[in-house]
Design a protein around this motif. Structure first.
Motif, PDB file in Angstrom:
ATOM      1  N   THR B  16       0.839  -1.197   0.000  1.00 19.79           N
ATOM      2  CA  THR B  16       0.000   0.000   0.000  1.00 19.79           C
ATOM      3  C   THR B  16       0.879   1.253   0.000  1.00 19.79           C
ATOM      4  O   THR B  16       0.566   2.234  -0.675  1.00 19.79           O
ATOM      5  N   ARG B  17       1.955   1.208   0.764  1.00 21.15           N
ATOM      6  CA  ARG B  17       2.830   2.383   0.848  1.00 21.15           C
ATOM      7  C   ARG B  17       3.360   2.750  -0.539  1.00 21.15           C
ATOM      8  O   ARG B  17       3.333   3.909  -0.944  1.00 21.15           O
ATOM      9  N   ASP B  18       3.796   1.716  -1.276  1.00 18.60           N
ATOM     10  CA  ASP B  18       4.315   1.973  -2.623  1.00 18.60           C
ATOM     11  C   ASP B  18       3.207   2.485  -3.539  1.00 18.60           C
ATOM     12  O   ASP B  18       3.419   3.388  -4.349  1.00 18.60           O
ATOM     13  N   PHE B  19       2.016   1.900  -3.375  1.00 18.65           N
ATOM     14  CA  PHE B  19       0.887   2.318  -4.215  1.00 18.65           C
ATOM     15  C   PHE B  19       0.572   3.794  -3.984  1.00 18.65           C
ATOM     16  O   PHE B  19       0.387   4.566  -4.921  1.00 18.65           O
ATOM     17  N   VAL B  20       0.545   4.186  -2.713  1.00 18.22           N
ATOM     18  CA  VAL B  20       0.224   5.578  -2.393  1.00 18.22           C
ATOM     19  C   VAL B  20       1.312   6.503  -2.939  1.00 18.22           C
ATOM     20  O   VAL B  20       1.032   7.535  -3.544  1.00 18.22           O
ATOM     21  N   LYS B  21       2.553   6.094  -2.753  1.00 21.50           N
ATOM     22  CA  LYS B  21       3.669   6.955  -3.160  1.00 21.50           C
ATOM     23  C   LYS B  21       3.740   7.080  -4.687  1.00 21.50           C
ATOM     24  O   LYS B  21       3.916   8.174  -5.227  1.00 21.50           O
ATOM     25  N   ASN B  22       3.563   5.950  -5.367  1.00 20.22           N
ATOM     26  CA  ASN B  22       3.773   5.973  -6.820  1.00 20.22           C
ATOM     27  C   ASN B  22       2.524   6.347  -7.602  1.00 20.22           C
ATOM     28  O   ASN B  22       2.611   6.931  -8.672  1.00 20.22           O
ATOM     29  N   GLN B  23       1.344   5.982  -7.081  1.00 17.07           N
ATOM     30  CA  GLN B  23       0.127   6.196  -7.867  1.00 17.07           C
ATOM     31  C   GLN B  23      -0.716   7.367  -7.370  1.00 17.07           C
ATOM     32  O   GLN B  23      -1.234   8.137  -8.179  1.00 17.07           O
ATOM     33  N   LEU B  24      -0.869   7.490  -6.084  1.00 14.38           N
ATOM     34  CA  LEU B  24      -1.844   8.473  -5.583  1.00 14.38           C
ATOM     35  C   LEU B  24      -1.244   9.871  -5.412  1.00 14.38           C
ATOM     36  O   LEU B  24      -1.809  10.853  -5.883  1.00 14.38           O
ATOM     37  N   ILE B  25      -0.097   9.938  -4.735  1.00 14.23           N
ATOM     38  CA  ILE B  25       0.455  11.270  -4.446  1.00 14.23           C
ATOM     39  C   ILE B  25       0.724  12.079  -5.733  1.00 14.23           C
ATOM     40  O   ILE B  25       0.438  13.274  -5.766  1.00 14.23           O
ATOM     41  N   PRO B  26       1.212  11.446  -6.824  1.00 14.90           N
ATOM     42  CA  PRO B  26       1.377  12.240  -8.055  1.00 14.90           C
ATOM     43  C   PRO B  26       0.067  12.824  -8.594  1.00 14.90           C
ATOM     44  O   PRO B  26       0.092  13.758  -9.390  1.00 14.90           O
ATOM     45  N   LEU B  27      -1.081  12.271  -8.163  1.00 15.74           N
ATOM     46  CA  LEU B  27      -2.366  12.772  -8.672  1.00 15.74           C
ATOM     47  C   LEU B  27      -2.886  13.970  -7.871  1.00 15.74           C
ATOM     48  O   LEU B  27      -3.905  14.556  -8.224  1.00 15.74           O
ATOM     49  N   GLU B  28      -2.200  14.306  -6.791  1.00 12.94           N
ATOM     50  CA  GLU B  28      -2.732  15.339  -5.901  1.00 12.94           C
ATOM     51  C   GLU B  28      -2.965  16.662  -6.611  1.00 12.94           C
ATOM     52  O   GLU B  28      -3.941  17.360  -6.340  1.00 12.94           O
ATOM     53  N   ARG B  29      -2.059  16.986  -7.533  1.00 11.67           N
ATOM     54  CA  ARG B  29      -2.219  18.254  -8.273  1.00 11.67           C
ATOM     55  C   ARG B  29      -3.528  18.267  -9.057  1.00 11.67           C
ATOM     56  O   ARG B  29      -4.164  19.294  -9.214  1.00 11.67           O
ATOM     57  N   GLN B  30      -3.910  17.094  -9.567  1.00  6.13           N
ATOM     58  CA  GLN B  30      -5.163  17.025 -10.346  1.00  6.13           C
ATOM     59  C   GLN B  30      -6.364  17.367  -9.484  1.00  6.13           C
ATOM     60  O   GLN B  30      -7.303  18.000  -9.935  1.00  6.13           O
ATOM     61  N   VAL B  31      -6.312  16.900  -8.236  1.00  7.57           N
ATOM     62  CA  VAL B  31      -7.455  17.134  -7.354  1.00  7.57           C
ATOM     63  C   VAL B  31      -7.434  18.565  -6.816  1.00  7.57           C
ATOM     64  O   VAL B  31      -8.466  19.226  -6.722  1.00  7.57           O
ATOM     65  N   LEU B  32      -6.242  19.030  -6.484  1.00  7.73           N
ATOM     66  CA  LEU B  32      -6.152  20.369  -5.895  1.00  7.73           C
ATOM     67  C   LEU B  32      -6.190  21.480  -6.940  1.00  7.73           C
ATOM     68  O   LEU B  32      -6.388  22.638  -6.608  1.00  7.73           O
TER      69      LEU B  32
END
Lengths: 150, 391
Positions: B16-32
């Motif tokens: 999960t840690r890798d998933f969050v780091k590699n997949q989710l956190i890069p998407l933060e700009r899209q949401v914000l």
């Protein structure tokens, strides 16, 4: 400031209950139910003034009202600082926090005690209702779940 | 007493840690949104991105994380769920590993096929319609009524519900027996969105600053007729639903607070190491170091509370007391950590376009349903008074 012998809440409980449940600033009506100005605080005309329940115009209730703090524009309507002004300014938008009653020097302490013990604890006991005893469901868990919506 | 996380759980955590780091956190700009005035901010991820992420999680074998195996989920225990949710809370991306409200776990076979499985497969979306508008503190007085009529039930009333997507069906709580009151006379119904007399107001896609404020949907029921077989669980037993699973959700929410706090600590450390004042890196200043230490202590304490409670839950013990402690402590903990973070970052509160504020906002909102923290303390105090201080 009220007289030494103050209104017995038991005698006025019914009407007090109605007042506190009405969405209007309750301070003025609580003041009228109170015993009034004490002779100890009067100046030279003590006999005349003792027991007078009039608003002193100190403005405590206007200053403490959360509705007026949130919407300071309402205050511009009048410069008066009486309880009547408060009722006119706030009207039915009253939050019923009873802060105005608490801050009024003319309201009897008996009434203030009543509000603290009955009205405020009543709210707390309602919260406690939601916990439930052993074996009873904890309704709060459901509210958390509802707020948590994905 | 073993404080080590089991090996298999550790694997789930790392995944999960890798998933969050590699997949989710890069998407933060899209949401914000990419602009400093958050004009491009959104509330949800685009459909295709979300589907891609779901596919990855399904391949990891973690979709339907806390849903029991008998209902088509993974059936990971409370500790495992806590580890995963802790990682997921490190980002503001609105994404979960197939989270289904435990209220639905008590569905019958037909309801399972019709509602639970489509929900798990993301073919349907739902919302929990419990709170009513204008209730204030007195949530226990439910006004929504369901009257029995020729074997069917007629629902009348108004509800508000929080969900990020338009629901296909609602899980509705209504009073069927006003004599017994809310506790004994509330029944839970599954109401499809296209049924006559049921309408949903709101739920449009929000952008900009409005995307950052969760706006509830309003559900209107006007002589809405529902079959008796749409009752979830038993009549009058709505608040017994999900009984086995619901208390553990409190622990999982505690784990989410830890995740957010860890992210805040990361931000603090990064800032403290890279920012200079009066010719020194600010991490050299004692106040900054104290703040960092405070945050670390808080996180560790909360983590021990959460893991301990989670292990007890997995062992099948009664965790009401522990869960209350977790909730009361971890919520306050997150507030303290946010406060320390502002101190380390210096100056005014973190800017809106950064993920910091959103991180705390959503978690605190979940935990602050009314004055819920005080309620937790009543539970703890009640247990101490009843059972003594040895718990």
């Amino acid at each position: 400031m009220p007289l030494r012998v103050q209104t017995d809440v038991k005698e006025i409980e019914a009407v007090l209950h109605d007042i506190l449940s009405t969405p209007l600033p309750p301070v003025a009506r609580c003041r009228l139910l109170s015993s009034g100005f004490s002779a100890g605080h009067a100046l030279d005309v003590s006999e005349n003034i003792a027991g007078v329940k009039a608003c002193l115009g100190c403005g405590n209730c206007i200053d403490i009202c959360p509705v007026l703090s949130r919407e300071p524009k309402r205050r511009e309507k009048t410069e008066q600082r009486t309880s009547m002004a408060l009722e006119n300014l706030v009207g039915e938008d009253c939050d019923r926090c009873y802060a105005c009653v608490m801050s009024c020097p003319q309201v009897d302490t008996t009434i203030k005690h009543y509000i603290v013990n009955r009205r405020m604890v009543e709210v707390m006991s309602r919260i406690q209702d939601r916990i439930g005893d052993a074996g009873e469901p904890d309704i709060d868990l459901f509210f958390e779940e509802a707020l948590n919506g994905n | 007493m073993d404080f080590n996380i089991p090996e298999d759980m550790k694997m789930v955590q790392t995944l999960t840690r890798d998933f969050v780091k590699n997949q989710l956190i890069p998407l933060e700009r899209q949401v914000l949104g990419r602009d400093s005035d958050i004009v491009g901010a959104r509330r949800t991820l685009p459909q295709d991105t979300e589907e891609k992420l779901v596919k990855i999680v399904q391949d990891m074998g973690l979709w339907g994380l806390s849903v029991p195996e008998s209902l088509g989920g993974v059936g990971l225990g409370v500790l495992g769920t806590c580890l995963v949710e802790e990682e997921l809370a490190k980002t503001i991306i609105p994404f979960n590993f197939g989270d289904v409200t435990p209220v639905l776990f008590d569905c019958n076979e037909q309801q399972k096929v019709e509602y639970l499985l489509p929900l798990l497969e993301r073919k349907k979306n739902t919302c929990l319609a419990l709170t009513e508008p204008g209730e204030g503190i007195n949530q226990i007085q439910m006004e929504m009524k369901a009257e029995k009529l020729n074997g069917d039930y007629v629902l009348n009333g108004k509800k508000i519900a929080f969900t990020s997507r338009q629901p296909d069906f609602a899980i509705v709580f209504a009073v069927t027996d006003s004599q017994k009151g809310v506790r004994g006379g509330t029944t839970c119904f599954l109401v499809d969105k296209d049924i006559a007399g049921f309408s949903i107001v709101g739920g449009e896609e929000m952008t900009g600053w409005r995307a950052q404020v969760p706006v509830p949907l309003t559900l209107l029921f006007n002589n809405c007729r529902v079959d008796a077989d749409k009752i979830l669980g038993q009549e009058g037993k709505a608040f017994s639903l999900g009984g086995k699973y619901l208390p553990a959700r409190r622990i999982v929410r505690g784990a989410r607070c830890i995740g957010a706090a860890v992210r805040l600590l990361d931000v603090c450390v990064e800032h403290a190491k890279s920012w200079q004042s009066f010719g020194k890196v600010i991490s050299d200043w004692p106040t900054i170091q104290l703040a960092l230490a405070d945050i670390a202590i808080d996180i560790h304490a909360a983590r021990l509370l959460v893991y301990d409670a989670a292990c007890k839950a997995d062992e099948g013990k009664d965790i009401h007391h522990e869960a209350a402690m977790v909730k009361a402590f971890s919520t306050e903990m997150l507030k303290r950590v946010a406060d320390r973070t502002v101190l380390v970052k210096g100056g005014p509160a973190p800017a809106r376009e950064l993920p910091l504020e959103m991180l705390c906002q959503s978690l605190l909102m979940q935990n602050f349903g009314e004055r819920a923290l005080e309620v937790q303390k009543y539970i703890i105090a009640g247990n101490i008074l009843k059972l003594g201080t040895i718990i």
